[in-house]
Design an enzyme around this catalytic site. Structure first.
Site, mmCIF file in Angstrom:
data_model
loop_
_atom_site.group_PDB
_atom_site.id
_atom_site.type_symbol
_atom_site.label_atom_id
_atom_site.label_comp_id
_atom_site.label_asym_id
_atom_site.label_seq_id
_atom_site.Cartn_x
_atom_site.Cartn_y
_atom_site.Cartn_z
ATOM 1 N N CYS A 36 0.812 -1.218 0.031
ATOM 2 C CA CYS A 36 0.149 -0.072 0.092
ATOM 3 C C CYS A 36 0.641 1.014 0.092
ATOM 4 O O CYS A 36 2.171 1.193 0.277
ATOM 5 C CB CYS A 36 -0.917 0.071 1.224
ATOM 6 S SG CYS A 36 -0.074 0.106 2.776
ATOM 7 N N HIS B 71 6.002 6.429 -2.313
ATOM 8 C CA HIS B 71 7.316 6.993 -2.583
ATOM 9 C C HIS B 71 7.043 8.519 -3.018
ATOM 10 O O HIS B 71 7.906 9.148 -2.461
ATOM 11 C CB HIS B 71 8.038 6.304 -3.893
ATOM 12 C CG HIS B 71 8.009 4.749 -3.543
ATOM 13 N ND1 HIS B 71 8.006 3.791 -4.729
ATOM 14 C CD2 HIS B 71 8.094 4.111 -2.611
ATOM 15 C CE1 HIS B 71 7.934 2.640 -4.258
ATOM 16 N NE2 HIS B 71 8.379 2.704 -3.143
HETATM 17 FE FE1 CFM Z 1 13.095 0.566 -5.556
HETATM 18 FE FE2 CFM Z 1 11.129 0.041 -4.277
HETATM 19 FE FE3 CFM Z 1 13.855 -0.984 -3.708
HETATM 20 FE FE4 CFM Z 1 12.696 -1.798 -5.886
HETATM 21 FE FE5 CFM Z 1 11.698 -3.802 -4.413
HETATM 22 FE FE6 CFM Z 1 10.218 -2.237 -2.777
HETATM 23 FE FE7 CFM Z 1 12.829 -3.007 -2.010
HETATM 24 MO MO1 CFM Z 1 11.092 -4.509 -2.037
HETATM 25 S S1 CFM Z 1 11.541 -0.317 -6.423
HETATM 26 S S2 CFM Z 1 14.472 -1.039 -5.448
HETATM 27 S S3 CFM Z 1 12.321 -3.713 -6.481
HETATM 28 S S4 CFM Z 1 12.688 1.014 -3.347
HETATM 29 S S5 CFM Z 1 9.643 -3.845 -3.692
HETATM 30 S S6 CFM Z 1 9.232 -0.367 -3.233
HETATM 31 S S7 CFM Z 1 10.946 -2.599 -0.993
HETATM 32 S S8 CFM Z 1 13.004 -4.636 -2.802
HETATM 33 S S9 CFM Z 1 14.607 -1.556 -1.849
#
Ligand code: CFM
Length: 528
Positions: A60, A192
């Site tokens: 979410c 984000h």
């Molecule tokens: Fe970017 Fe993310 Fe991340 Fe990501 Fe991810 Fe994530 Fe993550 Mo889980 S897009 S790289 S592929 S910040 S889903 S919201 S938390 S691994 S560090």
């Protein structure tokens, strides 16, 4: 490599997936499932609502704001304003590691929540929030406090921003709120954006101190999962690059406050943080460069891109020396595992950036990513930033504030003239460019946005990949189908996987996971 020619045709698999849906769903899902052709400008449907009833991998908006972007900030006390469940489930569930700074401030092991009750839903939760902030202040005296709204807070209409400014005034520390209710937007991606806006409004630019260092950089979109950022920091240090701030792995609020003094922004995860990069460029004149430190070759390539930007001989010599030192170990590890990994199939369905980046690591050990997709990326993460002007703004995206950012009259300083940037681009160092995942995937690979569990099952049963990469919600289902599963969010308690040393860790991990004998034992003896 074993050719793809012996595998089931992707067209048949897509057909198989779609034919079982009701017609309306088929129509919608068919736009999110693409048989890739990098030569063509293919369009994928992304960043739209998940169809109700479909089991999605998504999280979410609150997860994206509180968990992803602000979660790794060690010296901001992050208070979840809402029922205890949301706070508890965001507590240490992401492996963003940190080292307490010289001041020792580190609130990450804590879970702060206002724990609102039924009566607060009826009479409002602002009073409770004020009390919580006061209590945190009395106990910890932190530099900054952030407040995160969960769904019920948005529904009852508590004004967290008014409470934040009142308490900021009263206590004299930086306090700010996020309207990141879970339902806002279609996934964590909305969170984000909200996080980026508030960090930019409330922290960036508060400290103008110019630090020493000839090549000052920020690393945006690196969250130090499993210690990735530690390895990248080490690499920068060896190369003589001065890291001003990381957004937000192993970060501190003071680093954000000073980050507008850097010479260059490096964007690692484009999806989660491209907003901050753009806003810093508009307001302060800092250009940004897309980098990727996942994969040995990608790490070397990114380091070289940075040196080309700075155009400095000594820096370039140092970087080449580091690459020359690190690469042999990477190649050796690769050769070691290759006989057991070459030609095998991988599938990656995660987030908004790793489904792309991790294909490098698989390529490096001869593995073929036959299917991949993001949970919550936007079209530009698939098709490249060139499609940005063509992306429709729908009601869900309109829900999220788009900050209007102008040049800072006193502090705007273009780091490079537009002529210089053009010359750099001719040499192959193009600023604010990201080509997306689909352009770099092989022809006839299957690309699926916001994959469902049912679609996962079909892909796995038809292709029987050597490894499937996703998250904890998928892990045990996939393993029960007899397919090795690697978590690419938290790395299954392994990692780090970034930079040269991380690549070596990854090769070894994958070799172990896909070649362990355990997979021969999962069929019950009476079924054999
Ligand atoms: Fe970017 Fe993310 Fe991340 Fe990501 Fe991810 Fe994530 Fe993550 Mo889980 S897009 S790289 S592929 S910040 S889903 S919201 S938390 S691994 S560090």
């Amino acid at each position: 490599m074993s050719g793809r020619s012996e595998l089931p045709k992707p067209g048949l698999i897509v057909e198989d997936i779609l034919k079982r849906y009701p017609p309306k769903v088929t129509k919608k899902r068919s736009k999110a499932i693409i048989i890739n052709n990098p030569e063509m400008d293919q369009v994928i449907m992304a960043n739209v609502r998940t169809i109700p009833g479909i089991i999605t991998q998504r999280g979410c908006c609150y997860a994206g704001c509180k968990g992803v972007v602000l979660g790794p900030t060690r010296d901001i006390v992050n208070i979840t304003h809402g029922p205890i469940g949301c706070g508890f489930y965001s507590w240490l569930t992401r492996r963003n590691q940190t080292r307490p700074g010289p001041d020792g401030e580190n609130y990450m092991p804590y879970c702060f929540s206002t724990d609102i009750q039924d009566s607060n839903i009826v009479f409002g939760g602002e009073k409770k929030l004020k009390e919580a902030i006061q209590e945190v202040y009395n106990i910890f005296k932190p530099k900054a406090i952030a407040i995160f709204s969960t769904c019920p807070i948005g529904l009852i209409g508590d004004d967290v921003h008014a409470v934040a400014s009142e308490m900021k005034e009263k206590l004299g520390i930086n306090i700010f709120g996020f309207s990141c209710e879970g339902y806002k937007g279609v996934s964590q991606s909305a969170g984000h954006h909200i996080a980026n806006n508030q960090i930019f409004k409330n922290i960036v630019g508060l400290d103008d101190t110019v630090q020493d260092g000839d090549f000052k950089i920020n690393l945006l979109g690196e969250y130090n999962i499993g210690g990735d950022a530690f390895l990248i920091e080490e690499l920068f240090k060896k190369c003589g690059l001065t890291l001003i701030s990381t957004y937000s792995g192993n970060s501190s609020v003071d680093q954000f406050a000073n980050s507008h003094t850097a010479d260059l922004n490096l964007v690692m995860c484009h999806r989660s943080i491209n907003y901050v990069a753009d806003m810093m460029e508009k307001k302060f004149g800092i250009p940004w460069l897309k980098v990727n430190f996942v994969g040995g070759e990608a790490t070397a390539h990114s380091l070289r891109k940075i040196t080309e930007y700075f155009e400095d001989k000594d820096l370039s010599n140092r970087v080449e020396k580091v690459i020359a030192e690190e690469m042999p170990g990477v190649l050796e590890a690769r050769e070691e595992v290759m006989p057991r990994t070459i030609g095998k199939l991988a599938m990656i369905f995660v987030g908004g950036s790793r489904a792309h980046h991790y294909q490098n690591l698989f390529n490096e050990i001869g593995m073929d990513t036959i299917a991949a997709g993001y949970e919550f990326a936007h079209r530009d993460d698939y098709e490249g930033r060139k499609v940005l002007p063509k992306i429709k703004v729908d009601a869900d995206s309109r829900n999220i504030e788009e900050l209007v950012v102008d040049k800072d009259e006193n502090r705007y300083r273009p780091r490079r003239s537009s002529n210089e940037l053009e010359t750099l681009s001719e040499k192959g160092v193009t600023m604010k460019e990201y080509n997306g995942m689909m352009l770099e995937m092989k022809n006839n690979s299957i690309v699926i946005d916001d994959i469902s569990q049912y679609e996962t099952e079909i892909l796995i049963k038809r292709y029987k990949p050597a490894v499937f990469c996703a998250g904890i919600k998928e892990k045990y289902v996939v393993q029960k189908w007899g397919i090795p599963m690697k978590q690419l969010h938290n790395y299954d308690y392994g990692g780090p996987f970034a930079a040269f040393k991380g690549a070596i860790n990854f090769y070894k991990d994958i070799d172990q996971i896909i070649n362990t004998k355990i997979w021969n034992l999962i069929k019950a003896p009476w079924d054999k």
